[in-house]
Design an enzyme around this catalytic site. Structure first.
Site, short mmCIF file in Angstrom:
data_model
loop_
_atom_site.label_atom_id
_atom_site.label_comp_id
_atom_site.label_asym_id
_atom_site.label_seq_id
_atom_site.Cartn_x
_atom_site.Cartn_y
_atom_site.Cartn_z
N GLY A 41 0.80 -1.23 0.00
CA GLY A 41 0.14 0.04 0.01
C GLY A 41 0.84 1.39 0.00
N GLY A 44 2.06 5.78 4.49
CA GLY A 44 0.71 6.12 5.14
C GLY A 44 -0.43 5.48 5.30
N GLU A 182 9.30 -3.95 5.59
CA GLU A 182 10.12 -3.34 4.49
C GLU A 182 11.95 -3.83 4.70
OE1 GLU A 182 9.80 0.53 3.22
OE2 GLU A 182 7.55 0.56 3.82
#
Ligand SMILES: Nc1ncnc2c1ncn2[C@@H]1O[C@H](COP(=O)(O)OP(=O)(O)OP(=O)(O)O)[C@@H](O)[C@H]1O
Ligand SMILES: [Mg+2]
Lengths: 265, 398
Positions: A41, A44, A182
């Site tokens: 996504g 944020g 990540e």
């Protein structure tokens, strides 16, 4: 490869509110046993926030998290970690002034038993336990490929090795689920390619399910068995890499962002 | 060639000295000092100037007092240096330890009579328990209070923790200060304090208040035990968890370290040392006096830990010894010498806190890792040098 029906984790209707901001909005999400699933996504979108709910750092305002058949929504983070949910951090959070092997031994804390008295007296049992912990730590470090830095301070390792050390430290918890936030951030394409193999190797050798937050689409597409897309706190799509690639809402979410960035210039 | 040798020497100097070496050094210094107090000072043939010099600059009583500070500073080091928690009320444990000695080693509780392996005459009223047992009792009572005060406060963020411990450090001595009549019960004898404690039984001879040489050995032993406990814990499961919390509390909890329990353990172990130091101090001054347990002692101990090197037991020993000595002997002696030399009347001891404040500020500005830094900290605080040294080492290995 088909996904197992058996779930290791099942989070239902999770919402997280920060003041007026609904960072995660009614998201349901599960992790099948021994799977590699991804959460993607735009920036944020609420991915890290969702991670933090799973690991107990944030309590959701709505919803519940089941780990196997145990509810963990309200357990403190250290409890959740010790029963088998281990994570890495988006911005590396190693214990910089501890050696690589000490970092791993901290993560073994909840599996070790020595108390104050046996540590002061160095009882045979305590010594045996310490030695076994050290051996395990070295074995895991070898597994992730940084065995030669076992007694180097974490802060002295190169960036890529620090990322590996974070994974190693999480593995030292003997988790059933490994949450990677990540992990390829800051890696070059070649390193990312190596990483894809690494993820599969971890899953197979260590018997864990892996949940990955990832921005690098080539990594996501090649490693994931299922992809979930968050946008502004909401789950907008979920499916196999092929399904996600061609999903209109997903393309809009990403392109929309690109377009607005274009206008900003 | 010369430069290479110099560089090599520099590198060797940077190698941290092993704990074994330090321990031997500690024992050697202690042995020399014991010989001086036990044999040289009482010796008739000792030249007078040397005798005067020792009595002025290194009187036995001030060395023993410094050792009490060493014991307590080692305890505070576990809380502050190992676990990274700021404790501004450590004096409370010192006071509780002191009163444990007062209660269990004197005639103070005349209304009761109990003798536990004590060497005093069995006819004496009051509670008389063997000094070595009282050490254990004082330590246990302090550990208990450490947990009681720690449990609600350790949840707080570190700044608040500092404030609450500060309050605790004020309240406990106040209770003793005003504890002369608690519903008719005399807990502490108030401002008069408790005087005359039992001697320390050693099996060979009982050590009274003036057996400085032998008590020096006892205190050196207690400090050595604290060093041993610190080092053993530091290298075990708990010590790693403390360090991890000091490094990154959130990451530690995410790796399965229970924050509350682990912090509480550091607080309790630190408190035990405070209690032992308190008992030792009571036997040193042969009494317990509430007004001696004031806030400045907490700060004083903190300064010792910072000066010596947070997290390094040997640094803390040095820091504690230096500051305690400056406070009790160094400044007054310097003052006497200065005033008699120049015919002035400067009150040197009144500058104690000015001096300590200055030392703290200078240390924080220029040598934050302390006189003898923990080897890990040396790495961060002199980043520049560290980088030079470490990078090539990596390359070589590859
Ligand atoms: N502790 C917090 N307090 C207030 N707002 C927060 C907090 N943590 C996150 N947020 C907000 O919640 C939203 C989601 O943040 P989150 O970090 O989960 O996004 P993300 O999907 O991980 O993004 P990125 O890809 O940049 O890492 C953001 O708007 C962020 O500013
Ligand atoms: Mg994020």
């Amino acid at each position: 490869m088909t996904l197992s029906n058996e779930l290791v984790l099942d989070a239902t209707n999770i919402s997280v509110q920060f003041g007026g901001l609904l960072a995660v909005n009614d998201v349901s999400f599960n992790i099948p046993k021994k799977s590699v699933v991804s959460l993607i996504g735009p920036n944020g979108a609420g991915k890290t926030t969702f991670f933090n709910v799973l690991t107990g750092l944030y309590k959701p305002s709505e919803g519940k998290v089941m780990f196997g058949d145990r509810e963990i929504t309200d357990l403190p983070p250290h409890k959740i970690a010790s029963i088998g949910l281990a994570r890495t951090f988006q911005n590396i959070r190693l214990f910089g002034l501890m050696t690589a092997e000490e970092n791993l031994m901290v993560a073994m804390h909840s599996h070790l038993k020595s108390g104050i008295a046996s540590t002061i007296l160095r009882t045979p049992r305590q010594r045996k336990e310490e030695k076994e912990a050290l051996d395990t730590a070295r074995e895991i470090l070898d597994f992730v490929g940084i065995g030669k830095w076992a007694s180097e301070y974490a802060r002295n390792l190169s960036y890529g090795d620090q990322r590996r050390l974070e994974v190693a430290r999480a593995l030292a918890l003997k988790p059933e689920i490994l949450l990677l936030d990540e992990p390829t951030a800051g890696m070059n394409p070649q390193e990312s390619g190596v990483f894809v193999d690494f993820v599969h190797r971890v899953r197979d050798a260590r018997d864990v399910a892996i949940l990955l937050i990832e921005h690098d689409m080539s990594v996501v597409m090649s490693v994931s068995e299922r992809i979930t897309v968050l946008d502004r706190g909401e789950k907008i799509a979920e499916g196999s890499p092929e399904e996600i690639r061609s999903n209109q809402r997903v393309i809009e979410a990403y392109l929309g962002k690109a377009a607005s960035e274009g206008r900003g210039k | 060639m010369a430069t290479r040798a110099a560089r090599k020497a520099k590198k060797a100097a940077k190698q941290p000295v092993s704990h074994r070496t330090w321990a031997l050094g500690y024992l050697a210094v202690a042995a020399v000092m014991f010989a001086v107090y036990q044999y040289a000072l009482p010796w008739e043939g000792l030249p007078l100037p040397i005798y005067d010099f020792l009595q002025l600059w290194l009187p036995p009583s001030s060395v023993n007092e410094a050792l009490v500070y060493v014991i307590c500073a080692l305890g505070l080091n576990i809380v502050v240096g190992y676990a990274g928690l700021l404790d501004l009320g450590y004096v409370a444990f010192w006071a509780i330890g002191g009163y444990s000695a007062g209660w269990f080693m004197s005639n103070f509780f005349e209304q009761w009579k109990f003798h536990g392996l004590s060497s005093v005459a069995t006819t004496e009223p009051g509670l008389h328990i063997n000094f070595w047992l009282v050490l254990v009792i004082g330590g246990a009572v302090c550990a208990f209070f450490g947990v009681v005060i720690g449990a609600p406060t350790l949840r707080l963020k570190s700044d608040y923790l500092a404030l609450v411990t500060l309050g605790f450090g004020e309240i406990i001595p106040q209770i003793f200060f005003n504890g002369e009549n608690i519903n008719g019960f005399n807990l502490s004898n108030g401002t008069k304090g408790i005087t005359r404690l039992d001697p320390i039984p050693t099996g060979v001879k009982d050590l009274g208040p003036f057996d400085f040489g032998s008590k020096f050995v006892v205190f050196v032993l207690l400090a050595a035990i604290m060093v041993f406990i610190s080092l053993q814990l530091r290298r075990g499961r708990l010590g790693r968890a403390w360090l991890a919390i000091r490094e990154d509390e959130l990451a530690a909890s995410m790796m399965g370290v229970p924050l509350m329990r682990t912090k509480l353990a550091s607080y309790a172990v630190g408190a035990v040392a405070g209690g032992i130091g308190g008992v030792a101090f009571a036997t040193h001054v042969d009494g317990v006096y509430a007004e001696r347990f004031n806030f400045s002692i907490s700060i004083f101990l903190l300064a010792m830990v910072v000066l010596g090197g947070m997290g390094n037991v040997w640094g803390v020993i040095l820091g504690a010894f230096i500051l305690a000595w400056v406070n009790s002997t160094g400044l007054p002696a310097l003052g006497d010498t200065f005033n008699s030399q120049f015919g002035t009347e400067v009150d040197f001891p009144s500058f104690t806190f000015l001096l300590f404040g200055l030392v703290l500020i200078l240390m924080i500005l220029f040598k934050r890792e302390g006189l003898i830094p923990e080897s890990r900290l040396r790495l961060v605080l002199h980043e520049g040098d560290a980088d030079e040294e470490l990078k090539p080492a990596h390359e070589e290995e590859k």
